[in-house]
Design a protein around this motif. Structure first.
Motif, PDB file in Angstrom:
ATOM      1  N   ILE A  93       0.874  -1.173   0.000  1.00  0.00           N
ATOM      2  CA  ILE A  93       0.000   0.000   0.000  1.00  0.00           C
ATOM      3  C   ILE A  93       0.914   1.226   0.000  1.00  0.00           C
ATOM      4  O   ILE A  93       1.876   1.284   0.765  1.00  0.00           O
ATOM      5  N   HIS A  94       0.627   2.169  -0.854  1.00  0.00           N
ATOM      6  CA  HIS A  94       1.447   3.377  -0.922  1.00  0.00           C
ATOM      7  C   HIS A  94       1.505   4.031   0.462  1.00  0.00           C
ATOM      8  O   HIS A  94       0.539   4.021   1.213  1.00  0.00           O
ATOM      9  N   THR A  95       2.670   4.572   0.782  1.00  0.00           N
ATOM     10  CA  THR A  95       2.945   4.961   2.167  1.00  0.00           C
ATOM     11  C   THR A  95       2.546   6.382   2.545  1.00  0.00           C
ATOM     12  O   THR A  95       2.364   6.662   3.722  1.00  0.00           O
ATOM     13  N   ASN A  96       2.432   7.287   1.609  1.00  0.00           N
ATOM     14  CA  ASN A  96       2.222   8.686   1.976  1.00  0.00           C
ATOM     15  C   ASN A  96       0.989   9.316   1.339  1.00  0.00           C
ATOM     16  O   ASN A  96       1.082  10.378   0.718  1.00  0.00           O
ATOM     17  N   PRO A  97      -0.191   8.739   1.523  1.00  0.00           N
ATOM     18  CA  PRO A  97      -1.371   9.412   0.980  1.00  0.00           C
ATOM     19  C   PRO A  97      -1.627  10.707   1.762  1.00  0.00           C
ATOM     20  O   PRO A  97      -1.246  10.834   2.925  1.00  0.00           O
ATOM     21  N   GLY A 104      -7.430   9.721   0.874  1.00  0.00           N
ATOM     22  CA  GLY A 104      -6.068   9.513   1.359  1.00  0.00           C
ATOM     23  C   GLY A 104      -6.021   9.164   2.836  1.00  0.00           C
ATOM     24  O   GLY A 104      -5.261   8.303   3.271  1.00  0.00           O
ATOM     25  N   ARG A 105      -6.858   9.843   3.629  1.00  0.00           N
ATOM     26  CA  ARG A 105      -6.910   9.596   5.070  1.00  0.00           C
ATOM     27  C   ARG A 105      -7.390   8.185   5.396  1.00  0.00           C
ATOM     28  O   ARG A 105      -7.045   7.634   6.423  1.00  0.00           O
ATOM     29  N   ASN A 106      -8.200   7.617   4.535  1.00  0.00           N
ATOM     30  CA  ASN A 106      -8.854   6.347   4.837  1.00  0.00           C
ATOM     31  C   ASN A 106      -8.415   5.163   3.981  1.00  0.00           C
ATOM     32  O   ASN A 106      -8.902   4.055   4.190  1.00  0.00           O
ATOM     33  N   ILE A 107      -7.534   5.397   3.045  1.00  0.00           N
ATOM     34  CA  ILE A 107      -7.195   4.335   2.090  1.00  0.00           C
ATOM     35  C   ILE A 107      -6.588   3.113   2.770  1.00  0.00           C
ATOM     36  O   ILE A 107      -6.895   1.985   2.420  1.00  0.00           O
ATOM     37  N   HIS A 108      -5.753   3.310   3.769  1.00  0.00           N
ATOM     38  CA  HIS A 108      -5.139   2.160   4.452  1.00  0.00           C
ATOM     39  C   HIS A 108      -6.206   1.317   5.150  1.00  0.00           C
ATOM     40  O   HIS A 108      -6.216   0.092   5.016  1.00  0.00           O
ATOM     41  N   ASN A 109      -7.090   1.965   5.896  1.00  0.00           N
ATOM     42  CA  ASN A 109      -8.170   1.227   6.563  1.00  0.00           C
ATOM     43  C   ASN A 109      -9.087   0.556   5.550  1.00  0.00           C
ATOM     44  O   ASN A 109      -9.553  -0.562   5.756  1.00  0.00           O
TER      45      ASN A 109
END
Length: 146
Positions: A93-97, A104-109
């Motif tokens: 997963i890209h590291t710096n959204p 961007g704030r929620n992409i990891h979740n």
């Protein structure tokens, strides 16, 4: 997605050891010639397989044998032995959204759940295939090709 070639090299070695380990002294040099891989890489792979208890390597004179029933060793066991964090590295997963962006704030979740499902499915699939299955496939291919 990526599973290292170490896994296929290890499987090559394990099938070779299974086929010839009781009849001949299977060394890293012999496995290197069979696989086309540098003997140092082979020795590192054999060392990992030995530490995990999948193979035995005779001290002094050398030579490797399978140390456990092939039906008890899964592809997952082999891959995990060689690269303990391979499932975590499978999908990045890209590291710096941007924290300023709602996506961007929620992409990891957002992606964590889906990607974990993929990892779990892959793990189950790898666990369902044993070294015995691979050896059996090899023997069928060998019989058809010889």
């Amino acid at each position: 997605m990526h599973i290292s070639t170490k896994c296929s090299i290890a499987i090559h070695c394990l099938v070779f050891i299974y086929e010839y380990g009781e009849k001949a002294k299977v060394t890293s040099e012999l496995l290197s010639r069979s696989s086309g891989i540098n003997p140092v890489t082979i020795r590192n792979i054999l060392s990992s397989l030995k530490k995990s208890g999948i193979i035995l390597v005779r001290s002094g004179t050398g030579g490797a044998t399978i140390s456990c029933p092939p039906d008890t060793v899964s592809l997952y066991d082999i891959c995990k032995t060689l690269e303990p964090d391979f499932l975590d590295k499978l999908i990045g997963i890209h590291t710096n959204p941007s924290a300023q962006c709602p996506v961007g704030r929620n992409i990891h979740n957002l992606l964590d759940h889906s990607y974990q499902k993929i990892r779990n499915d892959l793990r189950k699939s790898l666990e369902s295939i044993t070294l015995e299955d691979i050896i059996s496939d090899y023997q069928q291919i060998k019989e058809g090709g010889d």
